[in-house]
Design an enzyme around this catalytic site. Structure first.
Site, PDB file in Angstrom:
ATOM      1  N   SER A  70       0.737  -1.349   0.030  1.00 18.66           N
ATOM      2  CA  SER A  70      -0.244  -0.029  -0.090  1.00 18.66           C
ATOM      3  C   SER A  70       0.760   1.157   0.139  1.00 18.66           C
ATOM      4  O   SER A  70       1.997   1.248   0.497  1.00 18.66           O
ATOM      5  CB  SER A  70      -0.694   0.017   1.186  1.00 18.66           C
ATOM      6  OG  SER A  70      -1.663  -1.134   1.203  1.00 18.66           O
TER       7      SER A  70
HETATM    8  N1  SAM Z   1      -0.765  -5.163   4.346  1.00 18.58           N
HETATM    9  C1  SAM Z   1      -0.036  -5.004   2.952  1.00 18.58           C
HETATM   10  C2  SAM Z   1       1.191  -3.723   3.051  1.00 18.58           C
HETATM   11  O1  SAM Z   1       1.958  -3.610   3.964  1.00 18.58           O
HETATM   12  O2  SAM Z   1       1.173  -2.829   2.228  1.00 18.58           O
HETATM   13  C3  SAM Z   1      -0.799  -4.633   1.698  1.00 18.58           C
HETATM   14  C4  SAM Z   1      -0.962  -6.039   0.940  1.00 18.58           C
HETATM   15  S1  SAM Z   1      -1.789  -6.166  -0.553  1.00 18.58           S
HETATM   16  C5  SAM Z   1      -2.632  -4.614  -0.657  1.00 18.58           C
HETATM   17  C6  SAM Z   1      -3.211  -7.203  -0.072  1.00 18.58           C
HETATM   18  C7  SAM Z   1      -2.746  -8.638   0.616  1.00 18.58           C
HETATM   19  O3  SAM Z   1      -4.149  -9.185   0.580  1.00 18.58           O
HETATM   20  C8  SAM Z   1      -1.946  -9.138  -0.644  1.00 18.58           C
HETATM   21  O4  SAM Z   1      -0.950  -9.637  -0.497  1.00 18.58           O
HETATM   22  C9  SAM Z   1      -3.074 -10.337  -0.887  1.00 18.58           C
HETATM   23  O5  SAM Z   1      -2.471 -11.770  -1.303  1.00 18.58           O
HETATM   24  C10 SAM Z   1      -3.650 -10.519   0.314  1.00 18.58           C
HETATM   25  N2  SAM Z   1      -5.110 -11.276   0.440  1.00 18.58           N
HETATM   26  C11 SAM Z   1      -6.170 -11.289  -0.346  1.00 18.58           C
HETATM   27  N3  SAM Z   1      -6.967 -11.909  -0.016  1.00 18.58           N
HETATM   28  C12 SAM Z   1      -6.692 -12.598   1.158  1.00 18.58           C
HETATM   29  C13 SAM Z   1      -7.092 -13.560   2.331  1.00 18.58           C
HETATM   30  N4  SAM Z   1      -8.338 -13.970   2.014  1.00 18.58           N
HETATM   31  N5  SAM Z   1      -6.660 -13.782   3.024  1.00 18.58           N
HETATM   32  C14 SAM Z   1      -5.205 -13.250   3.441  1.00 18.58           C
HETATM   33  N6  SAM Z   1      -4.540 -12.564   2.440  1.00 18.58           N
HETATM   34  C15 SAM Z   1      -5.450 -12.168   1.466  1.00 18.58           C
END
Ligand code: SAM
Length: 225
Positions: A70
């Site tokens: 993000s």
């Molecule tokens: N928190 C992160 C950061 O520090 O920037 C942002 C991560 S990104 C925007 C969103 C993350 O959510 C991705 O790594 C994706 O794989 C994960 N994701 C999507 N669906 C998910 C789920 N059901 N359970 C766990 N992770 C999930």
């Protein structure tokens, strides 16, 4: 948690301070704990090698597998909206490379605990390395479907999702303490959603606020897309 980053802290401190100054000026950072955490955590340590030069540009960056870290202003917005306090027990859905988790861990301090779930193994493993390297021992990572939460570790003071859901999963609302807050981007999969904050007033009453438009990757899982 002072001096945990002695090897990392000073290297790009000027760039980090300039970014934080802008986030304060634009009103994204409002409180001292969020400012301190974001000045402390070295964002470059949570990026793939080829993205490190861009660590202090305020935008999301690719981390592989079609996912992103993000933008710093979004991390600030999430942290401020959650009104995080020292010692809180927090759950994050969507660890990515672990940057947001590190910022939250810094705010809640050594007495706080952050549980974070990531569904993609390669990201989970890299986040684990990143958080261990910088000694965040109060972060517990799980590989799995975050839409199910962590019933064995519930209840939580705060829950936040960093991927966009069709609605806030009931499974997660149940795992929140009364008086707790849950925050999630809610909306369509095509990169436009609204940031929804719900406060659990009683076991079944929630106060909902809409914090405005955002763009996140989709939440994939049993109670997601
Ligand atoms: N928190 C992160 C950061 O520090 O920037 C942002 C991560 S990104 C925007 C969103 C993350 O959510 C991705 O790594 C994706 O794989 C994960 N994701 C999507 N669906 C998910 C789920 N059901 N359970 C766990 N992770 C999930």
């Amino acid at each position: 948690m002072k001096n945990r980053h002695d090897n990392f802290f000073n290297e790009r401190i000027k760039e980090r301070q300039n970014l934080i100054k802008n986030l304060l000026y634009n009103g994204h950072i409002k409180t001292k704990p969020v400012e301190h955490a974001m000045v402390t955590v070295p964002r470059e340590e949570f990026l793939p090698e080829q993205q490190k030069p861009y660590a202090y540009i305020d935008r999301p960056l690719p981390i592989g597998e079609g996912q992103t870290i993000s933008a710093p202003h979004m991390v600030a917005i999430l942290c401020e909206a959650l009104s995080l306090k020292e010692g809180m027990k927090v759950m994050e859905i969507g660890t990515g490379f672990g940057y947001n988790a590190a910022v939250v861990a810094e705010i809640i301090g050594e007495k706080g605990e952050l549980y974070s779930i990531e569904r993609l193994k390669s990201l989970y493993m890299l986040a684990n390395d990143n958080l261990k390297r910088i000694n965040y021992s109060n972060v517990h990572l799980t590989l799995g479907d975050g839409t199910l939460g962590l019933p064995d570790d519930a209840p939580f003071d705060r829950i936040y999702l960093t991927a966009a859901a069709p609605s806030i999963p009931e499974t997660l609302k149940i795992q929140l303490k009364v008086g707790g807050k849950i925050l999630a981007p809610v909306g369509t999969v095509d990169q436009y959603q609204e940031l929804i904050l719900m406060e659990k007033v009683t076991q079944d009453v929630f106060k909902t606020s809409n914090l405005g438009g955002v763009a996140f990757v989709p939440l994939i899982g049993e109670h997601g897309w």
